[in-house]
Structure formats: C-alpha cells, structure tokens
Motif scaffolding. Structure first.
Motif, short mmCIF file in Angstrom:
data_model
loop_
_atom_site.label_atom_id
_atom_site.label_comp_id
_atom_site.label_asym_id
_atom_site.label_seq_id
_atom_site.Cartn_x
_atom_site.Cartn_y
_atom_site.Cartn_z
N ALA A 112 57.74 82.09 34.42
CA ALA A 112 56.72 82.29 33.39
C ALA A 112 55.74 83.42 33.69
O ALA A 112 54.61 83.39 33.25
N GLU A 133 64.47 84.14 29.84
CA GLU A 133 63.90 83.01 29.11
C GLU A 133 64.67 81.72 29.35
O GLU A 133 64.11 80.62 29.29
N VAL A 134 65.99 81.84 29.62
CA VAL A 134 66.81 80.67 29.90
C VAL A 134 66.34 79.99 31.19
O VAL A 134 66.17 78.77 31.25
N ASP A 179 60.95 74.79 33.22
CA ASP A 179 59.78 74.20 32.55
C ASP A 179 60.11 72.89 31.83
O ASP A 179 59.34 71.93 31.87
N GLN A 180 61.28 72.86 31.16
CA GLN A 180 61.57 71.74 30.26
C GLN A 180 63.00 71.22 30.39
O GLN A 180 63.45 70.45 29.54
N GLY A 181 63.71 71.64 31.43
CA GLY A 181 65.13 71.29 31.54
C GLY A 181 65.36 69.80 31.66
O GLY A 181 64.50 69.03 32.09
N HIS A 205 69.77 73.37 30.30
CA HIS A 205 68.91 73.93 29.25
C HIS A 205 68.44 72.82 28.31
O HIS A 205 69.24 71.96 27.90
N PRO A 206 67.15 72.82 27.92
CA PRO A 206 66.62 71.73 27.09
C PRO A 206 67.17 71.70 25.66
O PRO A 206 67.11 70.65 25.01
N ASP A 257 58.35 76.92 40.11
CA ASP A 257 57.72 76.60 38.84
C ASP A 257 56.21 76.84 38.93
O ASP A 257 55.71 77.39 39.92
N ASP A 265 63.41 80.24 32.68
CA ASP A 265 62.08 79.67 32.50
C ASP A 265 62.15 78.35 31.75
O ASP A 265 61.47 77.38 32.11
N ALA A 266 62.98 78.28 30.70
CA ALA A 266 63.08 77.06 29.90
C ALA A 266 63.66 75.90 30.70
O ALA A 266 63.20 74.76 30.58
#
Length: 290
Positions: free
Chosen positions: A142, A257-258, A264-266, A112-113, A53, A260-261
């Motif tokens: 990212a 993008e999955v 970052d925000q999972g 996934h968020p 990250d 990264d998400a």
C-alpha cells in the motif's frame, strides 16, 4: 516506494568495493517445494519475495500454480526458502521451512478476495518469529507507486531460473532479466488484473517480483507526471509465467494491486487439500538442503 524505504544493507565487502545492496537485489527468494514425505518435488522450483502489511507482519508472495502444481489434488506440503542469516556477514544463508497447510489439510495461504484462485498469486503468513533466524528484505504493501508504466516501459524480472544453483553461487541473489511492457497496463488482460511482458521466460522464474529500476544515470517521469532521476526502484507486480498460447516470449505480470489486495483483504481458501507431513518428518529436518 523508493529504494531507501527499508534502508540499505551493508554487504560486508572490503573498502573500494560497493558495499550497499538495495532491496530489489536482495528481496527475491529461491523456493523449493516438498511433498508430505519431505521429498523434493522435481521441476517445481519457483521464486518468491516478502511483503509486509500495514502492521509490518511478513507474508511470502509467490505463484499459486507453483504451490499446487499441475494437479489440484496434490499440492506441495512444505515450502523451503533460502534467506540471509540474521546477524551474520553477507553470504551466510539459512534454509527455512514452512508448512503450507494445517493438520486437517486446510491451506495456510491467502488468495485474492474477489477472484480467488483465478489470480495466480498467494501470500503465505510467515510470522515474526523467523526474524530471529533470518533477515527479511521486504517490499511494503500500500505504498504509492512511483512508476509511470506504459507500453514499451522497461521492467526487470528478478528470480531464480532452473539451472541456477544458489547453493553453489557466491550468494543466493536473484538473476535480473529484462523485459518490456507489451500490453497497455491500464487495461486488464483477459478480464483479470494483469498485463503482458515481452520477456524470454525461463522455468523457475514464476513468482518473481517484477521491478521498474532506474540507475543514477537515467531520468524518468513519475506516476503523477513529474520529471525525476535515479537511483530509484518500484515494485510493479509478480511474474506469473507464460500466456495460455504457450508463447514463452510473452509473459503475464500480475499487477501490484493484486498483491496489496491479497495481503489487505485476502481469504484463506477451503481447498485444495494439503497433505500433512508424515509423523517421521519434521520441519527442522528439512532445513538442510542436500
């Protein structure tokens, strides 16, 4: 993302033989899943890879369905991974075991968020302490993508098909298999952030990184339209297995993008219940594969 973002790794070979291995060649990891008794779950082999990250914390990315299997009520309890031994010459590998749930049976992994378990990708925090034992060969979250990916673009799935025994090979390196993009990557297949790959799938490759790769003989166009030439590589996503039609020649790629998400925000899910190891089984006792 470029191949020199993490620096090359000297493979220790003799003069006159290529000494440098890039991240894509080393980043794929051979995964085995074990139950709460420490027994190998047959037929659940998969591939994974490490992503750092923004604060450089490492996460192991793989397929959720490989962890959970066909039965949501009985996921694996332990993940065992072969990684390059820290400070040792190339070709020395350590097995590292990770618990997949806490003592109360709650999962450790992130999902996934937005889409949760509908996205078949998880990220398991693996902690910096293991870097005293093994060398992590990571991708990074990212970073701006360099690839212009379109219909018929060539991609590589780098993983461990069942039948490929990395313990018997000279090195635990993933097998490179070629595929081509079979669905407009700007669109989302069936409403989720994924695209299709025309690719002859093999069991065990689920969870593999999907990479765009150009050697030093090939020209290409970057994501912003500039002409460029290799050597160059970019992480595009994670291979998620076949489509619901069961056609083994068309596979799903979860987009970059999955990943990264999730990192970052999972969110950590409340289910499924992960059975804790029985008291007689320890992680240390599971790190010597038979």
């Amino acid at each position: 993302m470029t191949g020199d973002s993490d620096g090359p790794l000297d493979d220790g070979t003799v003069s006159g033989v290529p000494r440098v291995l890039e991240v894509p060649a080393l980043a794929s990891l051979d995964l085995k899943f074990l139950d709460h008794d420490g027994q190998l779950l047959e037929g659940r082999d998969a591939t994974g890879f490490v992503v750092r990250d923004r604060e450089l914390h490492p996460y192991l990315v793989t397929s959720r369905s490989a962890v959970v299997g066909g039965d949501e009520d009985d996921p694996a309890s332990v993940l065992r991974v072969l990684m390059h031994a820290h400070g040792r010459e190339f070709g020395v590998w350590n097995a590292v075991a990770f618990k997949l749930g806490d003592p109360q049976g709650r999962p450790y992994w992130r999902e996934h968020p937005v889409h949760g378990s509908a996205v078949d990708v998880i990220a398991l925090p693996i902690g910096r302490h293991i870097e005293k034992e093994v060398d992590l060969i990571p991708y990074k979250v990212a970073e701006s993508p360099l690839a212009r990916i379109d219909i018929a673009s060539e991609l590589f799935v780098i993983g461990f098909p069942i039948g490929f025994d990395s313990l018997r090979a000279n090195a635990a390196l993933g097998v490179w298999c070629r595929g081509t993009v079979a669905w407009p990557p700007a669109l989302n297949w069936e409403g989720l952030p994924r695209m299709l790959l025309d690719f002859r799938a093999r069991q065990g490759q689920i969870g593999s990184p999907v990479v765009a790769y150009m050697d030093d003989t090939r020209a290409f166009i970057t994501a912003d339209g500039r002409p460029a030439s290799g050597r160059w590589w970019d992480l595009v996503g994670m291979y998620g297995g076949g489509t619901r039609s069961g056609d083994a020649s068309i596979g799903v790629v979860w987009k970059r993008e999955v990943i990264d998400a999730i990192i970052d925000q999972g969110r950590v899910p409340s289910a499924p219940f992960v059975r804790p190891l029985v008291p007689s089984v320890t992680l240390a006792g599971l790190t010597d594969p038979p």
